[in-house]
Design an enzyme around this catalytic site. Structure first.
Site, PDB file in Angstrom:
ATOM      1  N   ASP A 290       0.829  -1.199   0.000  1.00 48.63           N
ATOM      2  CA  ASP A 290       0.000   0.000   0.000  1.00 48.63           C
ATOM      3  C   ASP A 290       0.872   1.261   0.000  1.00 48.63           C
ATOM      4  O   ASP A 290       2.077   1.206   0.244  1.00 48.63           O
ATOM      5  CB  ASP A 290      -0.886  -0.039   1.241  1.00 48.63           C
ATOM      6  CG  ASP A 290      -2.170   0.758   1.099  1.00 48.63           C
ATOM      7  OD1 ASP A 290      -2.324   1.510   0.112  1.00 48.63           O
ATOM      8  OD2 ASP A 290      -3.035   0.629   2.000  1.00 48.63           O
ATOM      9  N   ASP A 350     -10.111   4.759  -1.253  1.00 48.29           N
ATOM     10  CA  ASP A 350     -10.738   3.902  -0.244  1.00 48.29           C
ATOM     11  C   ASP A 350     -12.238   4.131  -0.201  1.00 48.29           C
ATOM     12  O   ASP A 350     -12.715   5.262  -0.370  1.00 48.29           O
ATOM     13  CB  ASP A 350     -10.193   4.222   1.147  1.00 48.29           C
ATOM     14  CG  ASP A 350      -8.829   3.604   1.397  1.00 48.29           C
ATOM     15  OD1 ASP A 350      -8.210   3.090   0.442  1.00 48.29           O
ATOM     16  OD2 ASP A 350      -8.381   3.651   2.557  1.00 48.29           O
TER      17      ASP A 350
END
Length: 444
Positions: A290, A350
Site C-alpha cells: 500500500d 478507499d
C-alpha cells in the site's frame, strides 16, 4: 526541471455532447469521464496533492489532465474516440492536457504521446480497453476471496480479533480463501518485523489461519518510513533525500509526516528483501502493498535513476522475495508504471462507512469517490490486472450498504469482506456469502 507542454492535436468537438476521460496518476487519484462544462475533481489541500495525486504537475483552471492516458469522445456516445497515450508507459508517463475553446479541443503533453482514433464500439471504455489489449499482457491470475481487518478495526486490530473472525467464518459458512491482517500489527511504518503490543506472533497467527484451511495475507506500506521508527533513527542513509539535503516528504498521514525508503540503496534493498522473505517463510502468501506512490516520488537516491525506474525496481524486488506463486495486490500505486507487476490493483480511493468524502475531495475515503473512479477504470479489469474495487462492508451501521454491495458485485473484481463478521445481520451475512461465493466461482 519540468518539461514544457507542446501541441499534440487539435480536434473539432461538439461542446454539448463531447466527453473527456482523465486517467489519474495513482489508485486514489480521481479518474473518469466528464462533459466539457464539468469541473474535474482536484486536490483540496497540498497534503492530499502529494498523497493522492501527481505532485509537481498542478492542473491549470479550465483544463483536463490525464497522466499518461486521456480519451476524447468529440461527439459523445456517437462517433469515434480519440485516444492519447504514453508511448512507453512503463518508463515515462507524460501529463496530457486538453483545453476546449471555440468548438475545438487543443491537446498538449509534456512528453512523448501516441494518439489515434478508435471507431468503436464501446465508447471511451472501449477505446481504453482496446489500448490495454495492445500491450500484450498475459491474462491475470484469478483473485482469491478475502477477509480484511481494516474497515472494522483500522489500526486498533488485535490478534484476538483475527481469532474471533476466523471462528465466525466457519460458523457462518463463508467461502474466504485469504485472511488478511491489515495495518496495526507492526510497531511502526518501516519496522515491519517488530510487532505492536496487540499481536503476539505473526508466524503463530499465520499457522492458525492455515490450520483452518485458509491462506494468510498481510499488509505493508513498503516504501513509507515513520520518522519515529527505528529504521529512520538507525539508517537515515536509507531514506530518499530532496534537493536541499533534507528528506523527501511523502505527505502526512497517521498524524505525522512520512519519509521514503530508498530501495536503490543496497542495504535498504537487502532489508526490504529480508522483510518479505521473512513474511513468506512465516506462511504468508497474499501481500497487499500500500501507499506505493511514495516509491515513485522524485528525490535524490543512492543510484542515479529516475523515480519510475526506482519504483519498478522496488516492486520487482518485492516480487522476487515473495516468489511467483504468492499473490500481490497493489494500492495507492501509480497506475501506468505498475503495468506488468501485479496480480491485482486497487483502482479507486478507499471506500468508507459513509458515502461522501471529506471536504468533497474525490481522492478521499467515501463510497461516492470509490464508485466514480472504480467505474472509470473498469476497462483495466482482466487486462492489466484483476481490479480491486475495495472491500464489501455489509454491517447495519454502513450507510447505503445495499448500493455499495451492488457496486462491488458489478465490477466482477476482487471480492473482499471487511466487517466484524459477528456484527452482520441476516442481510449482511447473506450478501457477504453471495458475493464471496461469486468471487470463489470466478477463481475456479
Amino acid at each position: 526541471m519540468p518539461h514544457p507542454f507542446t501541441p499534440v492535436a487539435s480536434v473539432p468537438v461538439d461542446p454539448r455532447t463531447a466527453r473527456v476521460h482523465e486517467e489519474g496518476w495513482q489508485s486514489w487519484s480521481p479518474s473518469g469521464s466528464y462533459a466539457l462544462g464539468d469541473t474535474p475533481h482536484r486536490p483540496t489541500n497540498p497534503n492530499w496533492a502529494t498523497v493522492c495525486y501527481r505532485p509537481g504537475v498542478p492542473v491549470p483552471e479550465g483544463t483536463f489532465q490525464g497522466e499518461g492516458l486521456l480519451a476524447l469522445a468529440p461527439k459523445g456516445d456517437e462517433g469515434p474516440v480519440w485516444l492519447f497515450a504514453a508511448a512507453d508507459p512503463q518508463s515515462e508517463v507524460p501529463s496530457i492536457r486538453l483545453v476546449a475553446r471555440d468548438g475545438r479541443a487543443e491537446v498538449t503533453a509534456d512528453g512523448k504521446v501516441d494518439h489515434w482514433t478508435y471507431p468503436g464500439p464501446g465508447g471511451i471504455q472501449g477505446a481504453l480497453a482496446d489500448w490495454a489489449d495492445t500491450l500484450g499482457l498475459a491474462a491475470p491470475r484469478p483473485a482469491p476471496t478475502v477477509w480484511c481487518s481494516w474497515y472494522e478495526y483500522f489500526t486498533s486490530v488485535t490478534e484476538d480479533d483475527i481469532h474471533e473472525n476466523l471462528r465466525a467464518m466457519d460458523t457462518l459458512d463463508l467461502p474466504v480463501d485469504v485472511v488478511q491482517i491489515d495495518d496495526g500489527y507492526q510497531k511502526a511504518l518501516g519496522d515491519w518485523l517488530s510487532l505492536s503490543g496487540r499481536f503476539r506472533s505473526r508466524a503463530g497467527i499465520a499457522e492458525v489461519i492455515r490450520a483452518r484451511g485458509r491462506r494468510a495475507g498481510i499488509w505493508t506500506a513498503p516504501f513509507l518510513v515513520d520518522p519515529s521508527s527505528a529504521l529512520a533513527a538507525e539508517h537515515p542513509e536509507w531514506l530518499v533525500r530532496d534537493e536541499t539535503g533534507g528528506f523527501t516528504h511523502a505527505g502526512r498521514n497517521w498524524g505525522h509526516d512520512l519519509y521514503v525508503l530508498d530501495t536503490t540503496h543496497p542495504d535498504a534493498a537487502a532489508y526490504l528483501t529480508e522483510v518479505f522473505t521473512t513474511l513468506r517463510a512465516e506462511g504468508y502468501d497474499y501481500f497487499k502493498v500500500d501507499f506505493l506512490y511514495a516509491g515513485a516520488l522524485d528525490g535524490v537516491r543512492h543510484a542515479s535513476v529516475d523515480a519510475i525506474t526506482a519504483y519498478r525496481q522496488g516492486i520487482e524486488l518485492i516480487r522476487s522475495a515473495i516468489g511467483p506463486e504468492a499473490y500481490l495486490l497493489g494500492c495507492g500505486a501509480p497506475i501506468l508504471p505498475s503495468i506488468g507487476l501485479f496480480d491485482a490493483m486497487r483502482v479507486s480511493p478507499d471506500t468508507a462507512p459513509h458515502r461522501r468524502p471529506e471536504a468533497d475531495d474525490y481522492s478521499q475515503p467515501g463510497q461516492d469517490p470509490a464508485e466514480f473512479t472504480g467505474v472509470g477504470r473498469q476497462w483495466q479489469h482482466g487486462r492489466l490486472w484483476v481490479n480491486d474495487p475495495d472491500c464489501l462492508m455489509a454491517r447495519p451501521a454502513v450507510e447505503t450498504r445495499e448500493r455499495w454491495a451492488a457496486h462491488v458485485e458489478a465490477t466482477g473484481g476482487l471480492m473482499a469482506s471487511s466487517d466484524r463478521l459477528l456484527s452482520l445481520d441476516t442481510w449482511g451475512v447473506e450478501t457477504t456469502r453471495r458475493l464471496l461465493t461469486k468471487g470463489a466461482e470466478a477463481s475456479e
